[in-house]
Design a protein around this motif. Structure first.
Motif, PDB file in Angstrom:
ATOM      1  N   TYR A   1      24.804   5.782  -5.916  1.00 13.56           N
ATOM      2  CA  TYR A   1      25.414   7.504  -5.533  1.00 13.56           C
ATOM      3  C   TYR A   1      24.981   8.133  -4.363  1.00 13.56           C
ATOM      4  O   TYR A   1      24.105   8.033  -3.545  1.00 13.56           O
ATOM      5  CB  TYR A   1      25.449   8.390  -6.886  1.00 13.56           C
ATOM      6  CG  TYR A   1      25.650   7.003  -8.067  1.00 13.56           C
ATOM      7  CD1 TYR A   1      24.711   6.716  -8.266  1.00 13.56           C
ATOM      8  CD2 TYR A   1      26.758   8.029  -9.025  1.00 13.56           C
ATOM      9  CE1 TYR A   1      24.326   5.956 -10.002  1.00 13.56           C
ATOM     10  CE2 TYR A   1      26.938   6.932 -10.172  1.00 13.56           C
ATOM     11  CZ  TYR A   1      25.983   6.674 -10.573  1.00 13.56           C
ATOM     12  OH  TYR A   1      26.223   6.085 -11.864  1.00 13.56           O
TER      13      TYR A   1
ATOM     14  N   PHE B   1      21.523   8.371  -4.017  1.00 15.30           N
ATOM     15  CA  PHE B   1      20.275   8.001  -4.749  1.00 15.30           C
ATOM     16  C   PHE B   1      21.195   7.088  -5.076  1.00 15.30           C
ATOM     17  O   PHE B   1      22.142   6.512  -5.560  1.00 15.30           O
ATOM     18  CB  PHE B   1      20.680   9.759  -6.358  1.00 15.30           C
ATOM     19  CG  PHE B   1      20.154  10.282  -5.374  1.00 15.30           C
ATOM     20  CD1 PHE B   1      20.887  11.937  -5.487  1.00 15.30           C
ATOM     21  CD2 PHE B   1      18.898  10.202  -5.704  1.00 15.30           C
ATOM     22  CE1 PHE B   1      20.692  12.908  -5.088  1.00 15.30           C
ATOM     23  CE2 PHE B   1      18.469  11.674  -5.743  1.00 15.30           C
ATOM     24  CZ  PHE B   1      19.076  13.176  -5.258  1.00 15.30           C
TER      25      PHE B   1
ATOM     26  N   PHE C   1      17.310   7.228 -12.272  1.00 17.68           N
ATOM     27  CA  PHE C   1      17.289   7.831 -10.383  1.00 17.68           C
ATOM     28  C   PHE C   1      15.898   7.295  -9.686  1.00 17.68           C
ATOM     29  O   PHE C   1      14.785   7.634 -10.211  1.00 17.68           O
ATOM     30  CB  PHE C   1      17.276   8.867 -10.254  1.00 17.68           C
ATOM     31  CG  PHE C   1      19.372   8.797 -11.118  1.00 17.68           C
ATOM     32  CD1 PHE C   1      19.507   8.964 -12.266  1.00 17.68           C
ATOM     33  CD2 PHE C   1      20.060   8.961 -10.183  1.00 17.68           C
ATOM     34  CE1 PHE C   1      20.706   8.752 -12.990  1.00 17.68           C
ATOM     35  CE2 PHE C   1      21.337   8.348 -10.601  1.00 17.68           C
ATOM     36  CZ  PHE C   1      22.189   8.712 -11.963  1.00 17.68           C
ATOM     37  N   GLY C   2      15.983   6.707  -8.738  1.00 20.63           N
ATOM     38  CA  GLY C   2      14.994   7.162  -7.653  1.00 20.63           C
ATOM     39  C   GLY C   2      15.543   8.481  -7.020  1.00 20.63           C
ATOM     40  O   GLY C   2      16.063   9.511  -7.035  1.00 20.63           O
ATOM     41  N   PRO C   3      14.009   8.768  -5.739  1.00 24.41           N
ATOM     42  CA  PRO C   3      14.045   9.960  -5.246  1.00 24.41           C
ATOM     43  C   PRO C   3      14.706  10.310  -4.478  1.00 24.41           C
ATOM     44  O   PRO C   3      14.670  11.017  -4.373  1.00 24.41           O
ATOM     45  CB  PRO C   3      12.200   9.747  -4.658  1.00 24.41           C
ATOM     46  CG  PRO C   3      12.459   8.733  -4.639  1.00 24.41           C
ATOM     47  CD  PRO C   3      12.967   7.570  -5.325  1.00 24.41           C
TER      48      PRO C   3
ATOM     49  N   GLN D   1      25.468  11.984  -3.169  1.00 24.97           N
ATOM     50  CA  GLN D   1      25.772  13.511  -3.159  1.00 24.97           C
ATOM     51  C   GLN D   1      26.168  14.652  -2.697  1.00 24.97           C
ATOM     52  O   GLN D   1      25.144  15.361  -1.800  1.00 24.97           O
ATOM     53  CB  GLN D   1      24.127  13.650  -4.290  1.00 24.97           C
ATOM     54  CG  GLN D   1      24.348  15.326  -4.890  1.00 24.97           C
ATOM     55  CD  GLN D   1      23.140  15.886  -6.435  1.00 24.97           C
ATOM     56  OE1 GLN D   1      22.200  14.993  -5.430  1.00 24.97           O
ATOM     57  NE2 GLN D   1      23.650  16.534  -7.433  1.00 24.97           N
TER      58      GLN D   1
ATOM     59  N   ARG E   1      17.362  11.286   2.111  1.00 23.85           N
ATOM     60  CA  ARG E   1      18.310  12.438   2.628  1.00 23.85           C
ATOM     61  C   ARG E   1      18.447  11.980   4.274  1.00 23.85           C
ATOM     62  O   ARG E   1      18.046  11.825   5.368  1.00 23.85           O
ATOM     63  CB  ARG E   1      17.783  13.321   3.057  1.00 23.85           C
ATOM     64  CG  ARG E   1      18.043  14.942   3.238  1.00 23.85           C
ATOM     65  CD  ARG E   1      17.713  15.902   3.521  1.00 23.85           C
ATOM     66  NE  ARG E   1      17.034  16.626   1.620  1.00 23.85           N
ATOM     67  CZ  ARG E   1      18.567  16.681   0.718  1.00 23.85           C
ATOM     68  NH1 ARG E   1      19.266  17.840   1.562  1.00 23.85           N
ATOM     69  NH2 ARG E   1      17.677  17.569  -0.195  1.00 23.85           N
TER      70      ARG E   1
ATOM     71  N   LEU F   1      30.201   7.543  -7.339  1.00 21.20           N
ATOM     72  CA  LEU F   1      29.572   6.125  -7.201  1.00 21.20           C
ATOM     73  C   LEU F   1      29.834   5.489  -5.549  1.00 21.20           C
ATOM     74  O   LEU F   1      31.361   5.265  -5.779  1.00 21.20           O
ATOM     75  CB  LEU F   1      30.056   5.344  -8.249  1.00 21.20           C
ATOM     76  CG  LEU F   1      30.006   4.194  -8.446  1.00 21.20           C
ATOM     77  CD1 LEU F   1      27.817   3.794  -8.485  1.00 21.20           C
ATOM     78  CD2 LEU F   1      29.913   3.632  -9.615  1.00 21.20           C
TER      79      LEU F   1
ATOM     80  N   MET G   1      30.264  18.536  -5.610  1.00 19.38           N
ATOM     81  CA  MET G   1      30.951  17.325  -6.174  1.00 19.38           C
ATOM     82  C   MET G   1      30.467  16.201  -7.035  1.00 19.38           C
ATOM     83  O   MET G   1      30.546  15.662  -7.363  1.00 19.38           O
ATOM     84  CB  MET G   1      31.212  16.230  -4.239  1.00 19.38           C
ATOM     85  CG  MET G   1      31.953  17.238  -3.435  1.00 19.38           C
ATOM     86  SD  MET G   1      33.563  17.220  -3.861  1.00 19.38           S
ATOM     87  CE  MET G   1      34.030  15.605  -4.012  1.00 19.38           C
ATOM     88  N   GLY G   2      28.626  16.932  -7.151  1.00 20.13           N
ATOM     89  CA  GLY G   2      28.058  16.369  -8.144  1.00 20.13           C
ATOM     90  C   GLY G   2      27.680  14.186  -7.619  1.00 20.13           C
ATOM     91  O   GLY G   2      27.199  14.929  -6.470  1.00 20.13           O
ATOM     92  N   LEU G   3      27.671  13.638  -8.229  1.00 17.16           N
ATOM     93  CA  LEU G   3      27.591  12.307  -8.260  1.00 17.16           C
ATOM     94  C   LEU G   3      28.430  11.408  -8.031  1.00 17.16           C
ATOM     95  O   LEU G   3      29.125  11.025  -8.814  1.00 17.16           O
ATOM     96  CB  LEU G   3      25.941  11.402  -8.495  1.00 17.16           C
ATOM     97  CG  LEU G   3      24.898  11.844  -8.546  1.00 17.16           C
ATOM     98  CD1 LEU G   3      24.196  13.576  -8.566  1.00 17.16           C
ATOM     99  CD2 LEU G   3      23.774  10.582  -8.907  1.00 17.16           C
TER     100      LEU G   3
END
Lengths: 112, 113
Positions: B35, B90, B104-106, B37, B109, B45, B41-43
């Motif tokens: 994903y 993510f 979810f992973g961390p 983010q 960025r 896919l 916009m939210g997440l």
């Protein structure tokens, strides 16, 4: 196409007050998820709702699912500062293990 | 169990550079997802995989490629990075069947200059 809408998108609440976040979705689904995200962090699973009428509670948060209305609610009771975060709902399409579709999130700020 | 891990955590690229983001999970999950983010916009896919050797496009696949050569790893590639790909990425995984709760992973960025 499955669409998920949350409201409100921003919420500022006083400590001790109650409030509800709404999550509407556009097509049939029997699975709904709530996640929490703290600033700069990943998503943490809060609730998994798997059937119509499902209700789950954890501390000051309670989530429910009405599949007929295509609506889930996340109710906050007696808010405290530690609940400040962004809350996302996500829905799976009816065909089962299709990917989640997320709402845009509700940014909650709890103030004294 | 380490759960879902992502490498790197931060990266700065120049426009046109390429890079690969690695996602690894040790939970023996069949399904894996990437994903992005963005603020407000939210997440969304990008791509997902339902098993080793299989991938599928998500909502925003353009400019990305993926590979799932091993069950535990899911790679996301940017062949020619663009500023519009500046985002937080993510990775998530879940078991086949069951409640489909995603872990979810961390996050990574990424900034593209």
């Amino acid at each position: 196409e499955l669409k998920v809408e949350q409201n409100p998108l921003f919420l500022s609440m006083q400590e001790g007050k109650n409030y509800t976040i709404y999550c509407n979705y556009s097509t049939t689904s029997d699975r709904l998820y709530w996640y929490r995200q703290d600033p700069g962090k990943s998503l943490e699973s809060l609730f998994v709702l798997l059937s119509n009428g499902a209700v789950k509670q954890e501390g000051r948060l309670m989530a429910s699912l009405d599949t007929k209305a295509r609506l889930s609610t996340l109710h906050i009771t007696a808010a405290v500062h530690d609940l400040s975060a962004t809350y996302f709902c996500a829905v799976v399409g009816f065909s089962g293990n299709t990917p989640l579709v997320f709402g845009k999130g509700t940014r909650l700020s709890v103030i004294a | 169990n380490a759960g879902v891990t992502q490498t790197p955590k931060f990266r700065v690229l120049k426009t046109g550079q390429s890079m690969t983001l690695l996602c690894a999970q040790d939970m023996n999950h069949e399904y894996m997802y990437w994903y992005r983010q963005d603020p407000g916009m939210g997440l969304r896919l990008i791509h997902y995989s339902v098993g080793e050797g299989t991938t599928a496009k998500g909502e925003v696949p353009d400019g990305y490629n993926v590979s799932r050569l091993k069950k535990q790893n899911f790679l996301l590639g940017l062949e020619s990075a663009a500023p519009s790909q500046t985002s937080v990425y993510f990775c998530a995984s879940t078991i086949a069947g069951g409640p489909n709760e995603q872990f979810f992973g961390p996050g990574t960025r990424l900034t593209v200059l």
